[in-house]
Motif scaffolding. Structure first.
Motif, PDB file in Angstrom:
ATOM      1  N   MET A   1       0.863  -1.177   0.000  1.00 20.13           N
ATOM      2  CA  MET A   1       0.000   0.000   0.000  1.00 20.13           C
ATOM      3  C   MET A   1       0.903   1.230   0.000  1.00 20.13           C
ATOM      4  N   ALA A   2       0.709   2.081  -0.997  1.00 21.62           N
ATOM      5  CA  ALA A   2       1.441   3.348  -1.095  1.00 21.62           C
ATOM      6  C   ALA A   2       0.529   4.462  -0.590  1.00 21.62           C
ATOM      7  N   ILE A   3       1.124   5.407   0.129  1.00 20.93           N
ATOM      8  CA  ILE A   3       0.362   6.501   0.727  1.00 20.93           C
ATOM      9  C   ILE A   3       1.087   7.810   0.450  1.00 20.93           C
ATOM     10  N   ARG A   4       0.328   8.817   0.071  1.00 26.79           N
ATOM     11  CA  ARG A   4       0.865  10.188  -0.057  1.00 26.79           C
ATOM     12  C   ARG A   4      -0.019  11.104   0.740  1.00 26.79           C
ATOM     13  N   SER A   5       0.575  11.959   1.537  1.00 27.44           N
ATOM     14  CA  SER A   5      -0.225  12.937   2.280  1.00 27.44           C
ATOM     15  C   SER A   5       0.430  14.302   2.226  1.00 27.44           C
ATOM     16  N   HIS A   6      -0.413  15.299   2.361  1.00 27.26           N
ATOM     17  CA  HIS A   6       0.099  16.668   2.399  1.00 27.26           C
ATOM     18  C   HIS A   6      -0.871  17.546   3.195  1.00 27.26           C
ATOM     19  N   CYS A   7      -0.349  18.658   3.642  1.00 28.70           N
ATOM     20  CA  CYS A   7      -1.120  19.596   4.451  1.00 28.70           C
ATOM     21  C   CYS A   7      -1.944  20.501   3.540  1.00 28.70           C
ATOM     22  N   LEU A   8      -3.214  20.695   3.900  1.00 28.36           N
ATOM     23  CA  LEU A   8      -4.090  21.588   3.131  1.00 28.36           C
ATOM     24  C   LEU A   8      -4.142  22.992   3.744  1.00 28.36           C
ATOM     25  N   THR A   9      -3.588  23.138   4.945  1.00 27.13           N
ATOM     26  CA  THR A   9      -3.608  24.419   5.663  1.00 27.13           C
ATOM     27  C   THR A   9      -2.254  25.106   5.450  1.00 27.13           C
ATOM     28  N   TRP A  10      -2.258  26.389   5.384  1.00 25.89           N
ATOM     29  CA  TRP A  10      -1.030  27.207   5.246  1.00 25.89           C
ATOM     30  C   TRP A  10      -0.253  26.922   3.964  1.00 25.89           C
ATOM     31  N   THR A  11      -0.939  26.514   2.901  1.00 22.88           N
ATOM     32  CA  THR A  11      -0.234  26.117   1.678  1.00 22.88           C
ATOM     33  C   THR A  11       0.577  27.254   1.057  1.00 22.88           C
ATOM     34  N   GLN A  12       0.183  28.498   1.325  1.00 19.46           N
ATOM     35  CA  GLN A  12       0.950  29.607   0.756  1.00 19.46           C
ATOM     36  C   GLN A  12       2.251  29.853   1.523  1.00 19.46           C
ATOM     37  N   TYR A  13       2.392  29.235   2.721  1.00 22.80           N
ATOM     38  CA  TYR A  13       3.586  29.461   3.545  1.00 22.80           C
ATOM     39  C   TYR A  13       4.375  28.195   3.846  1.00 22.80           C
ATOM     40  N   ALA A  14       3.708  27.051   3.770  1.00 20.35           N
ATOM     41  CA  ALA A  14       4.370  25.810   4.170  1.00 20.35           C
ATOM     42  C   ALA A  14       3.978  24.662   3.253  1.00 20.35           C
ATOM     43  N   SER A  15       4.913  23.766   3.087  1.00 18.41           N
ATOM     44  CA  SER A  15       4.661  22.550   2.323  1.00 18.41           C
ATOM     45  C   SER A  15       5.045  21.374   3.216  1.00 18.41           C
ATOM     46  N   MET A  16       4.075  20.499   3.477  1.00 16.26           N
ATOM     47  CA  MET A  16       4.347  19.294   4.254  1.00 16.26           C
ATOM     48  C   MET A  16       3.873  18.133   3.408  1.00 16.26           C
ATOM     49  N   LYS A  17       4.816  17.257   3.060  1.00 18.04           N
ATOM     50  CA  LYS A  17       4.473  16.102   2.234  1.00 18.04           C
ATOM     51  C   LYS A  17       5.104  14.855   2.838  1.00 18.04           C
ATOM     52  N   GLU A  18       4.341  13.770   2.813  1.00 22.14           N
ATOM     53  CA  GLU A  18       4.840  12.470   3.263  1.00 22.14           C
ATOM     54  C   GLU A  18       4.522  11.435   2.202  1.00 22.14           C
ATOM     55  N   GLU A  19       5.462  10.533   2.017  1.00 22.01           N
ATOM     56  CA  GLU A  19       5.230   9.368   1.168  1.00 22.01           C
ATOM     57  C   GLU A  19       5.583   8.146   1.991  1.00 22.01           C
ATOM     58  N   SER A  20       4.662   7.191   2.023  1.00 25.47           N
ATOM     59  CA  SER A  20       4.847   5.992   2.842  1.00 25.47           C
ATOM     60  C   SER A  20       4.494   4.757   2.040  1.00 25.47           C
ATOM     61  N   VAL A  21       5.063   3.632   2.478  1.00 25.60           N
ATOM     62  CA  VAL A  21       4.756   2.344   1.865  1.00 25.60           C
ATOM     63  C   VAL A  21       4.678   1.293   2.962  1.00 25.60           C
ATOM     64  N   PHE A  22       3.637   0.489   2.893  1.00 27.99           N
ATOM     65  CA  PHE A  22       3.553  -0.753   3.663  1.00 27.99           C
ATOM     66  C   PHE A  22       3.743  -1.854   2.638  1.00 27.99           C
ATOM     67  N   ARG A  23       4.618  -2.816   2.943  1.00 24.74           N
ATOM     68  CA  ARG A  23       4.810  -3.936   2.023  1.00 24.74           C
ATOM     69  C   ARG A  23       5.261  -5.172   2.796  1.00 24.74           C
TER      70      ARG A  23
END
Length: 177
Positions: free
Chosen positions: A93-115
């Motif tokens: 299972m591949a997962i991507r997440s990111h923050c929807l708040t403060w997008t004009q000032y901050a970028s938070m991204k995660e990529e994860s894998v369960f295998r």
């Protein structure tokens, strides 16, 4: 600039049990920062069997009170979007997440894998890479990135502890070699 956080963990439980626990992980009394998680889209590709899910998580704003003097940081909650691709045939299972708040000032991204673990097919490997970059906050960029890095590391470890607890409660003792 930005800061990165890398996590690698092996859960000594089968892939299907780990994924099921992950999907039920929040909200949880062990982490009161996550207020709610809602599935906003779910569909299965009939040709591949892959299940796509999009979830929105609402979390408490954990920015320290002293930093909330800056008006853009004075929000009670933040929202995160998570997309996942669950492939039961290939047991990953591949997962991507990111923050929807403060997008004009901050970028938070995660990529994860369960295998499925290469070490033992009854174990599950979890790999996560996260990155936070803050811009537009002037001299506070570095302070906020340092705080975010610490929070992400602690959050990842707390998430692993919650997963272990859920797995033990729902599945019993881990699978030994």
């Amino acid at each position: 600039m930005g800061v990165t956080v890398d996590v690698h963990e092996v859960f000594k439980y089968p892939f299907e049990q780990v994924v099921a626990s992950f999907l039920r992980k929040y909200p949880n009394p062990m982490d009161k920062n996550v207020i709610s998680v809602k599935i906003v889209e779910e569909k299965r590709d009939v040709s591949t069997g892959i299940i796509y899910r999009k979830r929105i998580a609402v979390c408490q704003n954990v920015v320290p009170e002293i930093l909330r003097k800056v008006s853009i940081l004075k929000v009670p909650n933040i929202q995160l979007e998570e997309e996942s691709w669950f492939n039961p045939k290939e047991r990953n299972m591949a997962i991507r997440s990111h923050c929807l708040t403060w997008t004009q000032y901050a970028s938070m991204k995660e990529e994860s894998v369960f295998r499925e673990s290469m070490e033992n097919p009854d174990w599950t490997e979890f790999i996560q890479k996260g990155k936070i970059s803050i811009t537009g906050a002037g001299f506070l960029n570095c302070v906020l990135e340092t705080f975010a890095s610490t929070f992400l590391r602690q959050g990842a470890q707390k998430g692993i502890r919650i997963m272990e607890m859920l797995l033990k409660e729902q599945c019993g003792a881990p699978v030994v070699e």
